[in-house]
Scaffold this active site. Structure first.
Site, PDB file in Angstrom:
ATOM      1  N   LYS A 205       0.827  -1.208   0.000  1.00 27.53           N
ATOM      2  CA  LYS A 205       0.000   0.000   0.000  1.00 27.53           C
ATOM      3  C   LYS A 205       0.866   1.265   0.000  1.00 27.53           C
ATOM      4  O   LYS A 205       0.693   2.171  -0.819  1.00 27.53           O
ATOM      5  CB  LYS A 205      -0.915  -0.026   1.235  1.00 27.53           C
ATOM      6  CG  LYS A 205      -1.582   1.276   1.548  1.00 27.53           C
ATOM      7  CD  LYS A 205      -2.612   1.611   0.512  1.00 27.53           C
ATOM      8  CE  LYS A 205      -3.116   3.015   0.717  1.00 27.53           C
ATOM      9  NZ  LYS A 205      -4.168   3.352  -0.224  1.00 27.53           N
ATOM     10  N   GLY A 254       1.503  19.471 -13.139  1.00 26.15           N
ATOM     11  CA  GLY A 254       0.536  20.428 -12.594  1.00 26.15           C
ATOM     12  C   GLY A 254       1.053  21.056 -11.315  1.00 26.15           C
ATOM     13  O   GLY A 254       2.254  21.001 -11.028  1.00 26.15           O
ATOM     14  N   CYS A 261      -4.523  11.041   0.854  1.00 31.52           N
ATOM     15  CA  CYS A 261      -3.643   9.871   0.854  1.00 31.52           C
ATOM     16  C   CYS A 261      -2.183  10.169   0.552  1.00 31.52           C
ATOM     17  O   CYS A 261      -1.315   9.869   1.362  1.00 31.52           O
ATOM     18  CB  CYS A 261      -4.182   8.843  -0.126  1.00 31.52           C
ATOM     19  SG  CYS A 261      -5.853   8.385   0.277  1.00 31.52           S
TER      20      CYS A 261
HETATM   21  C1  UGA Z   1      -4.754   7.786  -4.342  1.00 35.72           C
HETATM   22  C2  UGA Z   1      -4.350   6.563  -5.181  1.00 35.72           C
HETATM   23  O1  UGA Z   1      -4.434   6.863  -6.584  1.00 35.72           O
HETATM   24  C3  UGA Z   1      -5.239   5.367  -4.865  1.00 35.72           C
HETATM   25  O2  UGA Z   1      -4.763   4.209  -5.558  1.00 35.72           O
HETATM   26  C4  UGA Z   1      -5.180   5.100  -3.346  1.00 35.72           C
HETATM   27  O3  UGA Z   1      -6.027   4.022  -2.987  1.00 35.72           O
HETATM   28  C5  UGA Z   1      -5.646   6.350  -2.611  1.00 35.72           C
HETATM   29  O4  UGA Z   1      -4.764   7.441  -2.955  1.00 35.72           O
HETATM   30  C6  UGA Z   1      -5.568   6.041  -1.138  1.00 35.72           C
HETATM   31  O5  UGA Z   1      -4.466   5.789  -0.637  1.00 35.72           O
HETATM   32  O6  UGA Z   1      -6.612   5.969  -0.500  1.00 35.72           O
HETATM   33  P1  UGA Z   1      -6.654   9.662  -4.541  1.00 35.72           P
HETATM   34  O7  UGA Z   1      -5.931  10.348  -3.432  1.00 35.72           O
HETATM   35  O8  UGA Z   1      -8.123   9.513  -4.476  1.00 35.72           O
HETATM   36  O9  UGA Z   1      -6.076   8.175  -4.760  1.00 35.72           O
HETATM   37  O10 UGA Z   1      -6.353  10.503  -5.859  1.00 35.72           O
HETATM   38  P2  UGA Z   1      -5.469  10.394  -7.168  1.00 35.72           P
HETATM   39  O11 UGA Z   1      -6.347  10.291  -8.330  1.00 35.72           O
HETATM   40  O12 UGA Z   1      -4.411   9.383  -7.044  1.00 35.72           O
HETATM   41  O13 UGA Z   1      -4.820  11.851  -7.210  1.00 35.72           O
HETATM   42  C7  UGA Z   1      -3.950  12.288  -6.163  1.00 35.72           C
HETATM   43  C8  UGA Z   1      -3.391  13.642  -6.474  1.00 35.72           C
HETATM   44  O14 UGA Z   1      -2.450  13.562  -7.541  1.00 35.72           O
HETATM   45  C9  UGA Z   1      -4.427  14.669  -6.937  1.00 35.72           C
HETATM   46  O15 UGA Z   1      -4.167  15.897  -6.290  1.00 35.72           O
HETATM   47  C10 UGA Z   1      -4.208  14.788  -8.427  1.00 35.72           C
HETATM   48  O16 UGA Z   1      -4.559  16.038  -8.929  1.00 35.72           O
HETATM   49  C11 UGA Z   1      -2.725  14.549  -8.524  1.00 35.72           C
HETATM   50  N1  UGA Z   1      -2.266  14.035  -9.827  1.00 35.72           N
HETATM   51  C12 UGA Z   1      -2.651  12.815 -10.245  1.00 35.72           C
HETATM   52  C13 UGA Z   1      -1.405  14.796 -10.600  1.00 35.72           C
HETATM   53  O17 UGA Z   1      -1.021  15.924 -10.234  1.00 35.72           O
HETATM   54  N2  UGA Z   1      -0.959  14.294 -11.791  1.00 35.72           N
HETATM   55  C14 UGA Z   1      -1.323  13.065 -12.240  1.00 35.72           C
HETATM   56  O18 UGA Z   1      -0.872  12.666 -13.327  1.00 35.72           O
HETATM   57  C15 UGA Z   1      -2.203  12.314 -11.451  1.00 35.72           C
END
Ligand code: UGA
Length: 431
Positions: A205, A254, A261
């Site tokens: 995890k 970005g 998380c």
């Molecule tokens: C994240 C993980 O993706 C999940 O697999 C995990 O289960 C979860 O944390 C957790 O530990 O509970 P989450 O926090 O919901 O999920 O969101 P993400 O979609 O992963 O995005 C996280 C951050 O990264 C956001 O602020 C998003 O804007 C940023 N991000 C994401 C970027 O800046 N660039 C990207 O290419 C992708």
């Protein structure tokens, strides 16, 4: 178990993870009671409302109401429960380590649960927590009850889909019976179940989130270099991602990652390493790059405007990503604080966020549309890539702003088109 896999499951915690877990297990045919200690949350859920915004969750809960209930009462949750799922939050403590107090309070409350066969921790915990839970269970007269770690990998905004169609279900258990029980609970889920020892599952995890955060910080550093060398990070990331060994995901440059998380888990993993005397150098840099990213945006805006003092700046999107109402560790909070500290006036728009009355939000204004937030402003920052921002009449906005300066913190808009409309357009890593 073979032909009758339905189980009675008590889920502890009605947050994002607990609600999705409970509703999805009910969807898979199990009888689920979700227990929380927050009376308001339980009242809402009992009335058929969902206290958080997560697409598809409300429908799932409604569809499974015969097999899914909510309670404040511990005994009601444990009555007949065969599996206790611990889904409480583990926020950072003052030292940066995960605060496990809620986990302990649930685990200690299980003594006396007669039908319990397994305790499963889904909350994100430091490696080694399973052994400590095992010891507490043994002390509580639950030595016969199995223990498993079943970390979750769902992302907010797509959590229901992710739960039911996962890339993998990870089950860490010390004995095969409990591993099989947890694997069977997931029967109907479309994805492979990978079993291993408890510590490895706990590490999967933390390592997964750290690697995802690393990919983002890596591309953000490349983006900075793109700005200095005249390359375009969106082109670079696209072509890099076509290499199947690297993959296209999490390469969107970005203003940095936020959420409940990545910030918490990366810091917790770093502290976990420090506690063993090891300094995770790469992860430390990943965290630093992420912190810098938001400050760089404000600095660039300051350079463009000459000064931020007295400037009117619109923040477009406040949640840490689109498709959620979650404001935890949202980059917008740092941006708003920095802008206010520099003497700017901050105007906000977000379709879902409920930022609350605390600072910095108390010193900002909220507007019902992006257009109204930007009217008369000196600059706007795209903070969250809400799809609504694609629909904005940008030509009208360019005319309505005091100075049409746009910092596209998510590389959402087309630079050439925005410049043609008269905007001074700044993206992340785009020439
Ligand atoms: C994240 C993980 O993706 C999940 O697999 C995990 O289960 C979860 O944390 C957790 O530990 O509970 P989450 O926090 O919901 O999920 O969101 P993400 O979609 O992963 O995005 C996280 C951050 O990264 C956001 O602020 C998003 O804007 C940023 N991000 C994401 C970027 O800046 N660039 C990207 O290419 C992708």
């Amino acid at each position: 178990m073979g032909d009758k896999p339905e189980r009675r499951v008590a889920v502890f915690g009605a947050g994002y993870i607990g609600l999705v877990t409970g509703a999805c297990f009910a969807e898979l045919g199990h009888r689920v009671v979700v227990r929380d200690i927050d009376p308001e949350k339980v009242r809402l859920l009992r009335a058929g409302d969902v206290p958080i915004y997560e697409p598809g969750l409300g429908d799932l809960i409604a569809r499974n109401k015969e097999r899914l209930s909510f309670t404040l009462d511990l005994e009601e949750a444990l009555d007949g429960a065969e599996v206790a799922y611990v889904c409480v939050d583990t926020p950072p403590s003052a030292s940066g380590d995960a605060d496990l107090s809620r986990v302990w309070s649930v685990v200690r409350s299980l003594a006396g649960a007669k039908d319990l066969k397994a305790v499963v921790v889904k909350s994100t915990v430091p490696v080694g927590t399973g052994s400590r839970v095992r010891a507490v269970l043994d002390e509580s007269g639950l030595g016969h009850v199995g223990y498993a770690s079943n970390p979750e990998f769902t992302a907010e905004g797509t959590a229901v889909h992710d739960f039911l169609h996962p890339d993998r279900v990870v089950v860490g258990a010390s004995d095969e019976t409990v591993a099989r029980l947890v694997a069977d609970l997931h029967r109907g889920v479309e994805g492979p179940v990978v079993t291993m020892d408890v510590r490895s599952a706990e590490m999967v995890k933390l390592a997964s989130n750290a690697l995802l955060a690393t990919k983002i910080s890596f591309i953000n550093e490349i983006a900075t270099l793109c700005e200095k060398t005249g390359a375009d990070v969106t082109e670079v990331a696209h072509a890099v991602g076509l290499d199947h060994r690297l993959g296209p995901h999490f390469l969107r440059a970005g203003i940095g990652w936020g959420g409940s998380c990545f910030p918490k888990d990366s810091e917790a993993l770093r502290q976990l390493a420090s506690n063993t005397g090891y300094h995770l150098q790469l992860l430390s840099a990943v965290i630093d790059v992420n912190n810098l990213q938001k400050r760089r945006a404000i600095q660039q805006l300051n350079d463009e405007l000459g000064t931020l003092a007295g400037a009117r700046v619109a923040l477009l999107g406040l949640t840490f990503k689109p498709g959620t109402d979650d404001m935890r560790e949202a980059p917008s909070t740092v941006l708003a604080s920095r802008l206010l500290a520099e003497g700017a006036e901050v105007r906000c728009w977000d379709p879902m966020a409920r930022p609350g009355a605390a600072e910095p939000w108390a010193s900002t204004t909220r507007h019902p549309t992006p257009e109204l937030a930007m009217a008369g402003a000196d600059a706007a920052i795209v903070v969250t890539e809400w799809p609504q921002l694609k629909e904005v009449d940008w030509a009208a906005v360019a005319g309505a702003m005091r100075r049409p300066v746009l910092y596209d913190g998510r590389n959402l808009l087309d630079p050439a088109a925005m410049r043609a409309l008269g905007f001074t357009y700044m993206g992340v890593g785009r020439p």
